[in-house]
Motif scaffolding. Structure first.
Motif, PDB file in Angstrom:
ATOM      1  N   GLY A  17     -57.779 -95.119  -0.354  1.00  0.00           N
ATOM      2  CA  GLY A  17     -57.578 -94.505  -1.671  1.00  0.00           C
ATOM      3  C   GLY A  17     -56.496 -93.446  -1.649  1.00  0.00           C
ATOM      4  O   GLY A  17     -55.671 -93.357  -2.565  1.00  0.00           O
ATOM      5  N   LEU A  28     -56.314 -98.779  -8.742  1.00  0.00           N
ATOM      6  CA  LEU A  28     -56.959 -99.234  -7.511  1.00  0.00           C
ATOM      7  C   LEU A  28     -57.304 -98.061  -6.590  1.00  0.00           C
ATOM      8  O   LEU A  28     -58.319 -98.087  -5.893  1.00  0.00           O
ATOM      9  N   VAL A  31     -60.696 -96.756  -7.517  1.00  0.00           N
ATOM     10  CA  VAL A  31     -61.791 -97.640  -7.108  1.00  0.00           C
ATOM     11  C   VAL A  31     -62.107 -97.437  -5.625  1.00  0.00           C
ATOM     12  O   VAL A  31     -63.278 -97.284  -5.239  1.00  0.00           O
ATOM     13  N   LEU A  34     -63.687 -94.020  -5.171  1.00  0.00           N
ATOM     14  CA  LEU A  34     -65.042 -94.008  -5.732  1.00  0.00           C
ATOM     15  C   LEU A  34     -66.046 -94.621  -4.758  1.00  0.00           C
ATOM     16  O   LEU A  34     -67.085 -94.019  -4.450  1.00  0.00           O
ATOM     17  N   VAL A  35     -65.730 -95.784  -4.239  1.00  0.00           N
ATOM     18  CA  VAL A  35     -66.651 -96.459  -3.318  1.00  0.00           C
ATOM     19  C   VAL A  35     -66.750 -95.681  -2.003  1.00  0.00           C
ATOM     20  O   VAL A  35     -67.853 -95.481  -1.463  1.00  0.00           O
ATOM     21  N   THR A  60     -67.265 -88.324  -6.191  1.00  0.00           N
ATOM     22  CA  THR A  60     -67.700 -89.591  -6.777  1.00  0.00           C
ATOM     23  C   THR A  60     -67.764 -89.485  -8.293  1.00  0.00           C
ATOM     24  O   THR A  60     -67.300 -90.385  -9.007  1.00  0.00           O
ATOM     25  N   TYR A  63     -64.195 -89.380  -9.701  1.00  0.00           N
ATOM     26  CA  TYR A  63     -63.613 -90.724  -9.651  1.00  0.00           C
ATOM     27  C   TYR A  63     -64.207 -91.606 -10.751  1.00  0.00           C
ATOM     28  O   TYR A  63     -63.485 -92.366 -11.407  1.00  0.00           O
ATOM     29  N   ALA A  64     -65.517 -91.512 -10.944  1.00  0.00           N
ATOM     30  CA  ALA A  64     -66.176 -92.330 -11.973  1.00  0.00           C
ATOM     31  C   ALA A  64     -65.642 -91.975 -13.360  1.00  0.00           C
ATOM     32  O   ALA A  64     -65.358 -92.874 -14.160  1.00  0.00           O
ATOM     33  N   LEU A  67     -62.200 -93.446 -13.727  1.00  0.00           N
ATOM     34  CA  LEU A  67     -62.222 -94.894 -13.939  1.00  0.00           C
ATOM     35  C   LEU A  67     -62.697 -95.241 -15.345  1.00  0.00           C
ATOM     36  O   LEU A  67     -62.111 -96.112 -16.006  1.00  0.00           O
TER      37      LEU A  67
END
Length: 79
Positions: A17, A28, A31, A34-35, A60, A63-64, A67
């Motif tokens: 990331g 991307l 994503v 986030l993961v 997290t 990032y969420a 997104l």
């Protein structure tokens, strides 16, 4: 997934990331971050490591939100 595998996968995804961010590969990069941060949040919880859980849970969440914002903007372009 073992704790060690979770930490290594989280590390790899967070680094991917970061690399994608440095090359401006959007969304991307969000994503992967986030993961990766989600995996590190889980690892911190399993280890009962409050500082790790806090920093990664905040990452997290951010990032969420990023997104969701990206998706909302893309969908609003269709309307």
């Amino acid at each position: 997934m073992t704790l060690s595998n979770m930490k290594w996968a989280g590390t790899a995804l967070c680094l991917a990331g970061i690399a994608l961010t440095s090359f401006n590969v959007y969304p991307l990069n969000i994503v992967f971050g986030l993961v990766g941060s989600g995996l590190w949040t889980s690892a911190g919880y399993v280890q009962d490591d409050a500082p790790l859980v806090i920093v990664e849970a905040v990452a997290t969440g951010l990032y969420a939100v990023g997104l969701i914002t990206y998706i909302f903007i893309q969908v609003s372009k269709w309307i």
